[in-house]
Design an enzyme around this catalytic site. Structure first.
Site, PDB file in Angstrom:
ATOM      1  N   GLU A   3       0.824  -1.210   0.000  1.00 58.68           N
ATOM      2  CA  GLU A   3       0.000   0.000   0.000  1.00 58.68           C
ATOM      3  C   GLU A   3       0.862   1.265   0.000  1.00 58.68           C
ATOM      4  O   GLU A   3       0.568   2.235  -0.698  1.00 58.68           O
ATOM      5  CB  GLU A   3      -0.942  -0.017   1.219  1.00 58.68           C
ATOM      6  CG  GLU A   3      -2.029   1.041   1.133  1.00 58.68           C
ATOM      7  CD  GLU A   3      -3.194   0.778   2.099  1.00 58.68           C
ATOM      8  OE1 GLU A   3      -3.519  -0.400   2.347  1.00 58.68           O
ATOM      9  OE2 GLU A   3      -3.767   1.745   2.594  1.00 58.68           O
ATOM     10  N   GLU A  32       2.173   1.712  -3.426  1.00 65.00           N
ATOM     11  CA  GLU A  32       1.080   2.179  -4.285  1.00 65.00           C
ATOM     12  C   GLU A  32       0.876   3.683  -4.066  1.00 65.00           C
ATOM     13  O   GLU A  32       0.744   4.458  -5.015  1.00 65.00           O
ATOM     14  CB  GLU A  32      -0.191   1.399  -3.916  1.00 65.00           C
ATOM     15  CG  GLU A  32      -1.347   1.596  -4.874  1.00 65.00           C
ATOM     16  CD  GLU A  32      -2.600   0.852  -4.404  1.00 65.00           C
ATOM     17  OE1 GLU A  32      -2.614   0.318  -3.268  1.00 65.00           O
ATOM     18  OE2 GLU A  32      -3.577   0.824  -5.170  1.00 65.00           O
ATOM     19  N   CYS A  56      -8.627  -2.016   3.970  1.00 65.43           N
ATOM     20  CA  CYS A  56      -8.505  -3.204   4.822  1.00 65.43           C
ATOM     21  C   CYS A  56      -9.828  -3.579   5.446  1.00 65.43           C
ATOM     22  O   CYS A  56     -10.021  -4.697   5.876  1.00 65.43           O
ATOM     23  CB  CYS A  56      -7.537  -2.972   5.969  1.00 65.43           C
ATOM     24  SG  CYS A  56      -6.067  -2.130   5.498  1.00 65.43           S
ATOM     25  N   SER A 102      -7.214   1.933  -2.202  1.00 65.99           N
ATOM     26  CA  SER A 102      -6.011   1.161  -2.457  1.00 65.99           C
ATOM     27  C   SER A 102      -6.426  -0.189  -3.007  1.00 65.99           C
ATOM     28  O   SER A 102      -7.363  -0.810  -2.511  1.00 65.99           O
ATOM     29  CB  SER A 102      -5.240   0.965  -1.144  1.00 65.99           C
ATOM     30  OG  SER A 102      -4.386  -0.142  -1.273  1.00 65.99           O
ATOM     31  N   LYS A 136     -15.676  -9.836   7.952  1.00 62.57           N
ATOM     32  CA  LYS A 136     -14.660 -10.720   7.351  1.00 62.57           C
ATOM     33  C   LYS A 136     -15.297 -12.010   6.843  1.00 62.57           C
ATOM     34  O   LYS A 136     -14.785 -12.653   5.935  1.00 62.57           O
ATOM     35  CB  LYS A 136     -13.573 -11.038   8.375  1.00 62.57           C
ATOM     36  CG  LYS A 136     -12.683  -9.845   8.707  1.00 62.57           C
ATOM     37  CD  LYS A 136     -11.688  -9.556   7.605  1.00 62.57           C
ATOM     38  CE  LYS A 136     -10.979  -8.233   7.847  1.00 62.57           C
ATOM     39  NZ  LYS A 136     -10.232  -7.765   6.672  1.00 62.57           N
ATOM     40  N   GLU A 184     -16.412 -11.030   3.530  1.00 63.85           N
ATOM     41  CA  GLU A 184     -15.270 -10.782   2.648  1.00 63.85           C
ATOM     42  C   GLU A 184     -14.693 -12.090   2.090  1.00 63.85           C
ATOM     43  O   GLU A 184     -14.424 -12.196   0.889  1.00 63.85           O
ATOM     44  CB  GLU A 184     -14.176 -10.016   3.399  1.00 63.85           C
ATOM     45  CG  GLU A 184     -13.010  -9.599   2.515  1.00 63.85           C
ATOM     46  CD  GLU A 184     -11.870  -8.959   3.298  1.00 63.85           C
ATOM     47  OE1 GLU A 184     -11.529  -9.471   4.391  1.00 63.85           O
ATOM     48  OE2 GLU A 184     -11.316  -7.953   2.826  1.00 63.85           O
ATOM     49  N   GLU A 228     -14.335 -12.993  -5.928  1.00 62.64           N
ATOM     50  CA  GLU A 228     -12.985 -12.747  -6.446  1.00 62.64           C
ATOM     51  C   GLU A 228     -11.910 -13.441  -5.599  1.00 62.64           C
ATOM     52  O   GLU A 228     -10.767 -13.552  -6.029  1.00 62.64           O
ATOM     53  CB  GLU A 228     -12.706 -11.247  -6.579  1.00 62.64           C
ATOM     54  CG  GLU A 228     -12.830 -10.420  -5.308  1.00 62.64           C
ATOM     55  CD  GLU A 228     -14.216  -9.813  -5.119  1.00 62.64           C
ATOM     56  OE1 GLU A 228     -15.218 -10.472  -5.467  1.00 62.64           O
ATOM     57  OE2 GLU A 228     -14.295  -8.686  -4.592  1.00 62.64           O
ATOM     58  N   CYS A 283     -10.467  -2.007  14.570  1.00 63.31           N
ATOM     59  CA  CYS A 283     -10.778  -3.438  14.726  1.00 63.31           C
ATOM     60  C   CYS A 283     -10.911  -3.862  16.183  1.00 63.31           C
ATOM     61  O   CYS A 283     -11.618  -4.814  16.491  1.00 63.31           O
ATOM     62  CB  CYS A 283      -9.697  -4.275  14.062  1.00 63.31           C
ATOM     63  SG  CYS A 283      -9.386  -3.772  12.366  1.00 63.31           S
TER      64      CYS A 283
END
Lengths: 666, 166
Positions: free
Chosen positions: A278, A281, A298, A318, A357, A360, A365, A500
């Protein structure tokens, strides 16, 4: 001059408290309440916090402002009887299946009922049983346990700015529902799970994947490896009566090995990798002056929210996957060889502080030929329950350490669990590049703190950052950025309060102090680690050499990066304007979803309908409004027959319809 | 206007209604009232469109629409019968009228609209016309001191008229 009020005849200093309830708490009296939540708006619905104010009679303490010399009684005979009656009435309609409820140990209703000494319920059930919502991968809603306190509704709309659930119907039939009574999976719910975290009962709970985890562990064919997110280790101990400030990494690892996990690794290792990808990037974008600010990606709840609500900003996210998914991808790529196991027999279980999560890891993908990068996502609570189920005496365990290489992390990866942590970790990596002075202990105070929106300017004004938690704050910030009123280089977004550590997968806490203790504990963990910068992690260096070549390389993109897509908010049908007609009619679909709507699709639709009617072409066209064609950045989107027109204008649409009509009229 | 264009007209009407009330969140009730008048109920897709236009969450709008018994999320019949079953009407024999109408239209407490979408039959708790008890409202007309026979006669008249028009 000091002001006092009198609670049960004892003076209490009144400072900045805005309601009596807060003052009684200061006076060491814990008045029960379901609907009072200091972060949320006042609701005053549960009526449990009634107190007697001299001269005024009974009032709800949560919504009554103090005045000087106020005289309050908190447990008169009348008040105690009233509270009992209220709880009895709630219990009458509550599904009292307590031993089977996952909130049995931290249910407020059960606690209050116990405290008030309720031993029977005098009232009969008056509400019809309602079906549960089992559609979501992350959350299960059981309306039969709801006490209608509205905490979930207010959290979702006031802190997250979403409003995926709200009260529906009235009186006897009132219930908390998603739009049109749909499942959470079909609406704009972002799976942050904070509704479950604030729910006083088991009406919204985190969906359990414990059975799947046991099944994998008990299958002799399978090798089960675990990754543990940073925030888990500062909260797991709470489930075993340890203070929130206890860092229980060693005991946790021992317990996980005893349960039967073959390897225990650290998600913070993947976070180190995220930092490097990141940060590079960002450095590249900063050098080219494009796609700024860069938004962190994230947090899967934030990502889904951005996909639903900010299509214009999706390019700014990102492209890095979250540490959970980066870990999964690397594990499925490298571990089969290292552990001498076939890829299909390798099961990756992640232990996360987060409910989103679960969603996710099921995103298409991240699943290739039926093999998911992360197979099962468990929450901190679920791990705690598995430890209990296995009968492990957690507190008495000897600490153990993680497996190498992916169990080795630096402090940079560790602080990902705190709001501001990702930014700080990136800054530690890029400090040299931007000439940011870094102190000995590598703390960057600029991005730390509790506030929901924090800003910092570094490197002589060359680097502007914002850190937000709570998506309502993100919404305010994004709107400002889009309006050109704010300008940043890096924006870190976490959906949950405090990041988190305050995730909905963590043990339930009803006060801020525990969450703050977790945050502090995670920063302490960073201090005690040998390294604090992601680039110093020797195993990351080895990974680049062996597999990834260099940051943002082709291979890195394949394994560590992803793309985002626009997403419909509500799973809705089209709004059809045509009756039945020929099968081969030309289909016209005009998107009136939020983004297209704002760009004038409604006018296109109205004029199209008018045009078709004026020319009496009704039998040639089948016209509908759709609610999102998921191409929001190119709106307004119109499809006519096989042609899809992005950035459609009225004239363009009219031309194509005329051509189509001409063909068909002939 | 042919049936083919009815939906398009209704949609344009919704846009007109939204504009008339400045797409303001505080005008939710009058907007829903006007839209329901147009469609005879509140279709889900139209509600989502209204929520988008008012910039509120669909769940919030759904909450408002389900709070008031005036609003319906199910399609209603062409003719709406409302029988008062408040205390005064109940004492004066509304139950007999209710039973007779449900029997005639093959409806129950749960199923309130006939399959041919011609009639919707609802009970209401008080129409504030207790002096006329029992009271039946047929579309816009109010009938006092109705007997079961009289009520059935009104329904039969509508059925006859509809047959002639068809």
């Amino acid at each position: 001059m000091e002001k006092y009020i009198y609670i049960n005849d004892r003076p209490v200093l009144w400072e900045d408290e805005t309601n009596i309830l807060d003052l009684t708490r200061k006076a060491h009296i814990d008045i029960p309440t379901f609907c009072y939540h200091s972060d949320l708006s006042l609701y005053g619905a549960c009526r449990l916090c009634m107190v007697e104010v001299e001269g005024r009679g009974l009032v709800t303490s949560c919504s009554t402002a103090p005045f000087e010399g106020m005289k309050i009684k908190t447990h008169t005979a009348q008040i105690l009887k009233l509270r009992k009656t209220i709880v009895e009435m709630l219990l009458a309609n509550h599904d009292q299946e307590c031993p089977k409820c996952s909130r049995a140990n931290d249910c407020k209703l059960r606690d209050v009922s116990n405290r008030l000494g309720i031993d029977k319920v005098r009232f009969r059930k008056t509400r019809e049983p309602k079906p549960m919502d089992l559609g979501s991968e992350c959350l299960v809603r059981d309306p039969n346990k709801c006490v209608l306190c509205g905490d979930c509704v207010r959290f979702c709309s006031e802190i997250q700015g979403i409003g995926a659930i709200d009260f529906a119907a009235r009186g006897q039939n009132v219930n908390v529902a998603a739009a049109y009574g749909k499942s959470l999976a079909q609406v704009d719910c972002i799976n942050c799970g904070q509704c479950a975290a604030v729910c006083p009962t088991g009406a919204i709970v985190v969906r359990s994947h414990i059975p799947q985890a046991w099944e994998a562990i008990h299958d002799p064919q399978k090798t089960v490896v675990a990754q543990v997110a940073p925030a888990v280790r500062v909260a797991l101990g709470e489930m075993f009566g340890l203070p929130a400030s206890d860092l229980t990494t060693g005991k946790m690892i021992a317990a996980m090995r005893m349960i039967g996990f073959d390897q225990v690794y650290d998600t913070a290792f993947a976070a180190d990798l995220t930092v490097i990808e990141e940060a590079n990037e960002f450095i590249a974008r900063k050098a080219n002056g494009e796609k700024l600010p860069i938004f962190t990606s994230c947090c899967p709840a934030w990502v889904k929210y951005a996909e639903q609500s900010y299509p214009k900003l999706l390019n700014n996210l990102s492209s890095c996957r979250s540490p959970q998914q980066i870990f999964g991808a690397i594990a499925k790529e490298r571990l089969p060889k290292q552990l001498k196991v076939e890829q299909k027999d390798l099961v990756v279980v992640s232990i996360m502080p987060c409910t989103a999560k679960k969603y996710e890891c099921k995103r298409p993908e991240f699943i290739h030929d039926g093999i998911a990068d992360v197979d099962i996502a468990l929450t901190t609570q679920e791990l705690g329950r598995m430890i209990k189920e296995a009968g492990i005496d957690f507190d008495s365990l000897e600490p153990e350490s993680m497996d190498l290489p992916m169990g080795f992390a630096t402090g940079a990866g560790m602080i990902f669990g705190n709001s501001g942590g990702v930014s700080e970790a990136v800054l530690r990596y890029a400090a040299d590049k931007f000439n940011i002075p870094v102190q000995e202990n590598i703390v960057l105070q600029e991005v730390r703190g509790e506030s929901g929106l924090r800003e910092a300017t570094l490197a002589d004004g060359n680097l502007k950052m914002a850190v937000v938690h709570g998506l309502k704050n993100a919404q305010i910030l994004c709107d400002k950025i889009l309006a050109g009123e704010a300008d940043y280089d890096i924006v870190e977004v976490m959906a949950c309060p405090g990041g988190c550590t305050g995730g909905a997968g963590q043990p339930i806490v009803m006060n801020h102090s525990k969450r703050k203790a977790r945050t502090t504990s995670l920063y302490h963990a960073d201090k005690t680690m040998p390294m604090h910068r992601a680039q110093d992690n020797p195993f990351i260096g080895e990974l680049y050499e062996a597999l990834l070549e260099k940051p943002n390389s082709h291979k890195a993109h394949e394994l560590l990066h992803t793309a985002f897509k626009h997403r419909k908010r509500i799973d809705d049908d089209e709004l059809s304007f045509s009756g039945s007609g020929d099968e081969d009619r030309c289909k016209i679909r005009v998107c009136v979803g939020t983004s297209c709507y704002l760009r004038g699709s409604q006018d296109i639709l109205a004029k199209t309908l008018q045009m078709v009617e004026e020319h009496a072409w009704g039998k040639h066209f089948d016209i509908s409004a759709t609610f999102c064609s998921e191409k929001c950045d190119k709106g307004p989107n119109v499809s006519i027959g096989d042609r899809v027109i992005h950035k459609a204008t009225l004239d363009q649409v009219k031309d194509i319809i005329s051509q189509e009509a001409e063909k068909r009229v002939k | 206007m042919s049936a083919e264009y009815a939906a398009a007209h209704s949609f344009n009407k919704v846009i007109e209604i939204l504009d008339r009330y400045d797409r303001s969140e505080s005008k939710i009730i009058p907007i829903l009232q006007a839209v329901q008048e147009e469609y005879r109920y509140l279709p889900q897709e139209v509600l989502t469109f209204i929520a988008t236009s008012l910039r509120i969450s669909p769940a919030r709008l759904y909450g408002v629409a389900t709070f008031y018994s005036h609003f319906s999320l199910e399609p209603k019949g062409k003719h709406i019968l409302k029988m008062c079953d408040g205390t005064a009407c109940h004492v004066r024999g509304s139950s007999a009228v209710i039973d007779a109408l449900r029997d005639k239209l093959k409806l129950t407490t749960k199923k309130i609209t006939t399959d041919d979408m011609m009639f919707t039959f609802e009970t209401v708790s008080c129409l504030g016309a207790c002096g006329l008890a029992p009271v039946l409202v047929v579309d816009e007309n109010i009938y006092g001191q109705v007997s079961p026979e009289q009520a059935l006669g009104l329904v039969n008249d509508i059925i006859e008229k509809e047959k002639q028009n068809a």
